[in-house]
Design a protein around this motif. Structure first.
Motif, PDB file in Angstrom:
ATOM      1  N   ILE A   1      -7.576 -13.291  22.957  1.00  0.00           N
ATOM      2  CA  ILE A   1      -8.105 -14.037  21.823  1.00  0.00           C
ATOM      3  C   ILE A   1      -9.416 -14.730  22.162  1.00  0.00           C
ATOM      4  O   ILE A   1     -10.202 -15.077  21.276  1.00  0.00           O
ATOM      5  N   ASP A   2      -9.696 -14.905  23.450  1.00  0.00           N
ATOM      6  CA  ASP A   2     -10.900 -15.621  23.858  1.00  0.00           C
ATOM      7  C   ASP A   2     -12.167 -14.875  23.464  1.00  0.00           C
ATOM      8  O   ASP A   2     -13.216 -15.477  23.249  1.00  0.00           O
ATOM      9  N   ARG A   3     -12.088 -13.558  23.378  1.00  0.00           N
ATOM     10  CA  ARG A   3     -13.281 -12.766  23.050  1.00  0.00           C
ATOM     11  C   ARG A   3     -13.438 -12.564  21.544  1.00  0.00           C
ATOM     12  O   ARG A   3     -14.432 -12.004  21.091  1.00  0.00           O
TER      13      ARG A   3
ATOM     14  N   PHE B   1      -5.552 -18.129  25.270  1.00  0.00           N
ATOM     15  CA  PHE B   1      -5.712 -18.970  24.088  1.00  0.00           C
ATOM     16  C   PHE B   1      -6.245 -20.349  24.464  1.00  0.00           C
ATOM     17  O   PHE B   1      -5.790 -20.968  25.417  1.00  0.00           O
ATOM     18  N   ARG B   2      -7.210 -20.831  23.694  1.00  0.00           N
ATOM     19  CA  ARG B   2      -7.716 -22.193  23.831  1.00  0.00           C
ATOM     20  C   ARG B   2      -7.662 -22.837  22.447  1.00  0.00           C
ATOM     21  O   ARG B   2      -8.138 -22.258  21.480  1.00  0.00           O
ATOM     22  N   GLY B   3      -7.155 -24.038  22.366  1.00  0.00           N
ATOM     23  CA  GLY B   3      -7.164 -24.711  21.071  1.00  0.00           C
ATOM     24  C   GLY B   3      -5.789 -25.149  20.633  1.00  0.00           C
ATOM     25  O   GLY B   3      -4.849 -25.241  21.428  1.00  0.00           O
ATOM     26  N   MET B   4      -5.654 -25.421  19.339  1.00  0.00           N
ATOM     27  CA  MET B   4      -4.417 -25.944  18.754  1.00  0.00           C
ATOM     28  C   MET B   4      -3.542 -24.787  18.287  1.00  0.00           C
ATOM     29  O   MET B   4      -3.931 -24.000  17.423  1.00  0.00           O
ATOM     30  N   ARG B   5      -2.346 -24.702  18.851  1.00  0.00           N
ATOM     31  CA  ARG B   5      -1.459 -23.581  18.563  1.00  0.00           C
ATOM     32  C   ARG B   5      -1.103 -23.503  17.075  1.00  0.00           C
ATOM     33  O   ARG B   5      -1.015 -22.411  16.491  1.00  0.00           O
ATOM     34  N   GLU B   6      -0.914 -24.666  16.409  1.00  0.00           N
ATOM     35  CA  GLU B   6      -0.491 -24.643  15.013  1.00  0.00           C
ATOM     36  C   GLU B   6      -1.515 -23.962  14.102  1.00  0.00           C
ATOM     37  O   GLU B   6      -1.165 -23.453  13.032  1.00  0.00           O
ATOM     38  N   LEU B   7      -2.788 -23.951  14.529  1.00  0.00           N
ATOM     39  CA  LEU B   7      -3.813 -23.288  13.735  1.00  0.00           C
ATOM     40  C   LEU B   7      -3.699 -21.767  13.800  1.00  0.00           C
ATOM     41  O   LEU B   7      -4.337 -21.049  13.026  1.00  0.00           O
ATOM     42  N   LEU B   8      -2.883 -21.293  14.731  1.00  0.00           N
ATOM     43  CA  LEU B   8      -2.712 -19.847  14.911  1.00  0.00           C
ATOM     44  C   LEU B   8      -1.475 -19.318  14.199  1.00  0.00           C
ATOM     45  O   LEU B   8      -1.338 -18.107  14.010  1.00  0.00           O
TER      46      LEU B   8
END
Length: 507
Positions: free
Chosen positions: A169-171, A201-208
């Motif tokens: 997902i980083d790319r 993955f970087r960031g807030m999991r709930e946004l995914l």
């Protein structure tokens, strides 16, 4: 005797983290009491691993074997391709040099010839282990390559493995990469895919979450986990890792010891430099242009798959004069394997082993001559440093044979009685054939302390963990990280649902 269960990690592209996830699964399954083994049928990599019997395999499979707590063998990676020149690779079969071959001939003629060898390795592992963790290569959906691809779905069919598809997902474009990959698989291939993993993955999991719900409904395949990005100290497989975060140029003044590494066009076994990243106050930067060189405390000339060509590149770029100037300024220069050969007076290739058939001058910083011979030396080795008697270990992979000229001190006395490497009279130019020399953590700390003391900086404590201890800690950390973010109950359920008879599909 029952046949081993098999799980295969494939990716939507290269560098999605397949090797690292396989390493983690090997340690998880081992921790859970299973006799687990890694496998990759065909590996293309410049970082290799030498088994205890002198076989050369991909470094990723050597690392995965360590994580699995089993001894690495060539059955874990029966075919290794090492890029040598443009469109030409060295083909290594069961750990030994077979021949050099161009890509077209390999794909058209050789792939089918090696399938019986690959099949034999799979059958051996199936009989002797509980679980096989297979690693794919690149993507299984490369339409132009699928007919001759023996590293992805063909292996899944052969080992009757459930496939876990990993996307980075980083790319960006993670959902498109998953859907696109699945769309390009045929029905029998798609049926093998039992789970999806989103990696880095970087960031807030709930946004995914909305995206995860959509991808499961769209594909009918469960998402087994979302793995947060983590910088794990695990050996890299190939040169893609050279662009990773660990190797970005540090800010000026961030470190007290500046280590520059020549980024040779055909650099190999660059994992030799990994321990420097873990040394306090040490910054490592890759250098491909003379203007980037500055005046480092230490310059490393690493291994190379083609010493003669990289020496030509080095001269064309003006590094020969720049390195000579660095020596005069007091920079310590350290060559490993091909880098050691480059530091010598002459390199001779009478049988065109490296494709040149010529004699070229080295940098002349060490009094050695090198001649290239057909038989590659691949061996694990231990010895003692000539200067201090300190025990060290490493491994050798080289075609060149170097002879010291005059009364110059060797770098080490090896267990088989050979004298390895050379050290200049002032001690500031060092060469060795021992890959992994800096993984001798006590030696590396002593070496760094010498650089610190030359700059009037207080030395670091010599109380350091061994490389084996540090590697084991990394495997445990990685396993814990993956277990925390992966549905292992579902993964075990998928694993135990495999084991049916291999379908009759011509494999």
């Amino acid at each position: 005797m029952s046949k081993a269960k098999a799980i295969m990690v494939q990716g939507t592209s290269s560098d999605v983290g397949k090797s690292v996830i396989c390493t983690a699964l090997c340690r998880i399954f081992s921790n859970d009491g299973h006799h687990v083994v890694p496998f990759k049928s065909q590996n293309m990599a410049l970082n290799s691993y030498i088994t205890s019997t002198g076989g050369e395999i991909g470094r990723a499979q050597g690392v995965q074997a360590e994580a699995a707590r089993v001894e690495a063998t060539t059955d874990m990676n029966p075919i290794l391709l090492k890029p040598k020149q443009d469109m030409v690779s060295e083909v290594i079969v069961h750990g030994k040099h077979h021949l050099d071959m161009d890509a077209r001939r390999y794909r058209n003629d050789f792939v089918e010839q090696v399938m019986p060898i690959v099949r034999q390795s799979v059958e051996y592992l199936q009989k002797n282990y509980d679980i096989i963790v297979l690693e794919g290569a690149g993507s299984p959906a490369e339409i132009n390559l699928k007919a001759r691809d023996i590293a992805n779905m063909r292996m899944a069919h052969l080992a009757d493995a459930a496939v876990i598809l990993v996307a980075d997902i980083d790319r960006g474009g993670v959902f498109a990469s998953i859907v696109g990959t699945l769309a390009l698989l045929d029905e029998s291939e798609r049926a093998r895919v039992k789970g999806l993993v989103i990696n880095k993955f970087r960031g807030m999991r709930e946004l995914l979450d909305d995206g995860l719900d959509w991808i499961e409904k769209e594909t009918g395949i469960p998402v087994l986990g979302v793995i947060p990005y983590v910088d794990v100290q695990i050996d890299a497989e190939d040169s893609l890792a050279l662009s990773s975060l660990r190797l970005k140029k540090p800010k000026q003044g961030e470190f007290v010891i500046d280590v520059a590494v020549l980024r040779l066009p055909r650099i190999s076994n660059f994992t030799d430099i990994d321990p420097f990243f873990e040394e306090p106050g040490v910054g490592v930067r890759m250098v491909s242009k003379v203007e980037e060189l500055a005046t480092p405390d230490l310059l490393i000339i690493p291994g190379t798959k083609n010493t003669m060509d990289d020496l030509t590149w080095l001269r064309d770029c003006g590094f020969d004069e720049a390195i000579g100037q660095l020596k005069m300024r007091g920079t310590v220069i350290f060559g490993i394997c091909g880098g050691y050969q480059i530091l010598g007076q002459s390199l001779k290739d009478p049988e065109a082993i490296e494709g040149s058939g010529s004699i070229v001058e080295g940098l002349g910083l060490l009094p050695i001559d090198t001649i290239f011979v057909p038989n590659k030396k691949t061996v694990q080795m231990t010895g003692k440093l000539s200067a201090s008697g300190l025990d060290v270990s490493g491994y050798e992979i080289h075609l060149g044979r170097s002879t010291r000229l005059g009364d110059v001190q060797p770098f080490a006395i090896l267990q088989d009685g050979r004298e390895d490497g050379a050290v200049s009279m002032d001690g500031n130019v060092i060469g060795t054939y021992l890959h992994g020399i800096f993984h001798n953590r006590l030696y590396t700390r002593i070496f760094i302390n010498q650089l610190r003391e030359q700059k009037g900086i207080k030395p670091l404590t010599l109380d350091v963990k061994s490389d084996a201890e540090q590697r084991d800690e990394a495997y445990e950390f990685l396993a814990s990280h993956l277990r925390a973010h992966l549905d292992m109950d579902k993964l075990y359920s998928i694993l135990h649902d495999t084991g049916k008879e291999i379908a009759s599909q011509g494999y």
